[in-house]
Design a protein around this motif. Structure first.
Motif, short mmCIF file in Angstrom:
data_model
loop_
_atom_site.label_atom_id
_atom_site.label_comp_id
_atom_site.label_asym_id
_atom_site.label_seq_id
_atom_site.Cartn_x
_atom_site.Cartn_y
_atom_site.Cartn_z
N ASP A 354 0.81 -1.29 -0.06
CA ASP A 354 -0.14 -0.02 0.04
C ASP A 354 0.83 1.22 -0.01
O ASP A 354 1.33 1.57 1.06
CB ASP A 354 -0.88 0.35 1.22
CG ASP A 354 -1.81 1.23 1.47
OD1 ASP A 354 -1.86 2.13 0.58
OD2 ASP A 354 -2.76 1.09 2.10
N VAL A 355 1.10 1.69 -1.09
CA VAL A 355 2.10 2.89 -1.26
C VAL A 355 1.75 4.00 -0.51
O VAL A 355 2.61 4.95 -0.01
CB VAL A 355 2.15 3.36 -2.91
CG1 VAL A 355 2.93 4.37 -3.09
CG2 VAL A 355 2.62 2.20 -3.73
N ASP A 356 0.41 4.30 -0.41
CA ASP A 356 0.05 5.71 0.28
C ASP A 356 -0.06 5.56 1.79
O ASP A 356 -0.18 6.40 2.52
CB ASP A 356 -1.34 6.14 -0.37
CG ASP A 356 -1.46 6.54 -1.56
OD1 ASP A 356 -0.24 7.02 -2.35
OD2 ASP A 356 -2.17 6.51 -2.50
N GLN A 357 -0.13 4.37 2.31
CA GLN A 357 -0.46 4.09 3.62
C GLN A 357 0.85 3.00 4.13
O GLN A 357 0.35 2.00 4.53
CB GLN A 357 -1.83 3.45 3.77
CG GLN A 357 -2.97 4.42 3.58
CD GLN A 357 -3.17 5.63 4.86
OE1 GLN A 357 -2.65 5.46 5.64
NE2 GLN A 357 -3.65 6.73 4.24
N PRO A 358 1.82 3.38 4.12
CA PRO A 358 2.58 2.48 4.73
C PRO A 358 2.60 1.81 6.18
O PRO A 358 1.95 2.95 6.92
CB PRO A 358 4.17 3.14 4.43
CG PRO A 358 3.93 4.57 4.29
CD PRO A 358 2.52 4.58 3.91
N ARG A 359 2.85 0.63 6.61
CA ARG A 359 2.56 0.29 7.86
C ARG A 359 3.48 1.12 8.95
O ARG A 359 4.47 1.57 8.52
CB ARG A 359 3.04 -1.24 7.91
CG ARG A 359 4.78 -1.19 7.69
CD ARG A 359 5.07 -2.71 7.70
NE ARG A 359 6.65 -2.91 7.62
CZ ARG A 359 7.22 -3.88 7.14
NH1 ARG A 359 6.55 -4.79 6.83
NH2 ARG A 359 8.56 -4.08 7.11
N ASN A 360 2.55 1.33 9.93
CA ASN A 360 3.36 1.95 11.37
C ASN A 360 3.42 3.30 11.11
O ASN A 360 4.17 4.02 11.85
CB ASN A 360 4.95 1.12 11.72
CG ASN A 360 4.77 -0.21 11.71
OD1 ASN A 360 3.89 -0.69 11.71
ND2 ASN A 360 5.81 -0.64 11.56
N LEU A 361 3.13 4.23 9.90
CA LEU A 361 3.38 5.54 9.90
C LEU A 361 2.06 6.45 9.79
O LEU A 361 1.22 5.76 9.28
CB LEU A 361 4.21 5.76 8.39
CG LEU A 361 5.78 5.40 8.59
CD1 LEU A 361 6.26 5.48 7.11
CD2 LEU A 361 6.72 6.04 9.66
N ALA A 362 2.21 7.39 10.23
CA ALA A 362 1.15 8.24 10.13
C ALA A 362 1.43 9.64 9.33
O ALA A 362 2.51 9.86 9.44
CB ALA A 362 0.59 8.80 11.75
N LYS A 363 0.56 10.34 8.54
CA LYS A 363 0.91 11.55 7.83
C LYS A 363 1.35 12.68 8.83
O LYS A 363 2.41 13.38 8.51
CB LYS A 363 -0.38 11.94 7.05
CG LYS A 363 -0.04 13.03 6.10
CD LYS A 363 0.99 12.87 4.87
CE LYS A 363 1.42 13.98 4.23
NZ LYS A 363 2.60 13.92 3.25
N SER A 364 0.87 12.63 9.97
CA SER A 364 1.43 13.88 10.72
C SER A 364 1.53 13.19 12.18
O SER A 364 0.84 12.48 12.79
CB SER A 364 0.43 15.02 10.74
OG SER A 364 -0.39 15.34 11.75
N VAL A 365 2.78 13.69 12.55
CA VAL A 365 2.91 12.77 14.08
C VAL A 365 2.83 13.90 15.19
O VAL A 365 3.81 14.82 15.37
CB VAL A 365 4.30 12.34 14.10
CG1 VAL A 365 4.97 11.59 15.28
CG2 VAL A 365 4.86 11.38 12.76
#
Ligand code: F6R
Length: 368
Positions: A354-365
């Motif tokens: 899933d290119v747009d929603q990589p595992r373990n990551l959020a768009k804003s931290v």
């Protein structure tokens, strides 16, 4: 919604010529730079004796490009620090320090805390942000917006180009206000900057080869990236993109550091991207990087080389050459990173991720 692309990331990569143009729009007028939003008094800017860029991740890589440009044009010592490290090491900040907080979201807690800490010591803060009305630009003393439009994919691409462009504008503005460059030098630099959107578009138009390369390499387990001068932050950014969306071990190095350790990693078949500076650039930089390509190839590396049009010195040592148009050394990061973004995006897609929603990551931290 994705404009015919398979992912938001692919769409945003292909919007980058517009992104650079949008960041520049209305800010260059008959050879002069107008930054109406620079609400910090010019007398304060003239007294600045140190700049500290605080940011995280991709935004910090943009800051590392800014350092080379600002020091060269403005002769102000410039440090770049990961915001979470800056905040907790008792940094030396005075009223003469200008802090530049770079954040796409404007909500990164680490960057916000770093900037508040600097303000408490009397420093002025310029925010370079994309998201209007977010906390970081609201609390800053001046805010320079990217105007690149919303970035949906978690992995930052068009905001990165916007951040670098905004940093160039800030650097040139400081040079203008402080009289470090002659008006005709600034005009010439801005004329070249104005060529960048068309040059970005050319790199995007020529990207088919990168997609083929990525699909052919979908099963690699490690990729190294080498660069020097402004190619170094580009190497770090190429590695970050590959880690975050393709889950491949990737490391970026300053090419000169190779012999101090990393070259031990190179074995038969190891893919190594090398970002080559312009042969017309500063003195011996180009030949040094060409020697680095030679050194890793002699140890079995597969060399994937990003080089300027017409630079044939790289040919004998390159397995693959990806071309970018000629520009000033300091502006090259807007071009050389694009093949690396596309490589990561296509490789992740080829792996079915899933290119747009990589595992373990959020768009804003928004937590520290
Ligand atoms: C990488 C990425 C992150 C962000 C970092 C800072 O593709 O998206 O590394 O760059 O979390 O985020 P902002 O710029 O919103 O402060």
């Amino acid at each position: 919604q994705k404009g015919g692309h398979d992912s938001f990331m692919a769409k945003e990569i292909h919007e980058q010529a517009t992104a650079v143009a949008d960041t520049l729009r209305g800010r260059i007028e008959s050879g002069k730079l107008h930054l109406d939003e620079m609400s910090i008094d010019p007398s304060v800017l003239r007294s600045v004796d140190k700049i500290i860029v605080v940011a995280c991740g991709t935004a910090a890589n943009a800051g590392n490009v800014a350092k080379y440009a600002i020091e060269h044009w403005c002769r102000i010592p410039t440090e770049v620090e990961l915001a979470h490290e800056f905040r907790y090491r008792d940094p030396i900040v005075t009223e003469k320090t200008l802090v530049v907080a770079i954040s796409q979201s404007g909500e990164t807690m680490d960057t916000l805390m770093a900037m508040r800490h600097a303000q408490e010591q009397g420093a002025k803060v310029v925010a370079i942000c994309n998201t209007h009305g977010s906390t970081i630009p609201r609390e800053a003393d001046a805010a320079l917006y990217l105007h690149v439009g919303p970035e949906i994919a978690v992995a930052s691409t068009k905001a990165y180009l916007g951040q670098i462009t905004a940093c160039y504008l800030l650097g040139l503005y400081l040079a203008q206000v402080r009289g470090n460059l002659y008006p005709d030098e600034i005009a010439a630099l801005m004329e070249d900057l104005d060529q960048l959107p068309a040059q970005v578009q050319r790199v995007l138009d020529d990207a088919e080869q990168v997609g083929d390369l990525a699909r052919a390499m979908a099963d690699v387990s490690s990729v190294l990236f080498l660069g020097r001068h402004v190619g170094y932050p580009t190497a770090l950014e190429g590695a970050l993109k590959l880690k975050e969306i393709a889950y491949i071990h990737a490391e970026g190095f300053a090419a000169g550091e190779l012999k101090h350790g990393p070259i031990a990693l190179v074995e038969e078949g190891q893919p190594v991207f090398v970002i080559v500076p312009s042969p017309r650039g500063r003195d011996s930089l180009h030949s040094k990087v060409v020697s680095n390509i030679q050194e890793v190839r002699a140890r079995g590396a597969r060399t994937l080389v990003i080089a300027e049009d017409g630079d044939d010195d790289v040919l004998p040592y390159s397995d693959v050459v990806l071309r970018v148009p000629a520009t000033r050394t300091l502006f090259a990061p807007l071009l050389t990173v694009i093949p690396l973004q596309i490589f990561a995006c296509e490789l992740a897609a080829a792996k079915g991720l899933d290119v747009d929603q990589p595992r373990n990551l959020a768009k804003s931290v928004t937590v520290e």
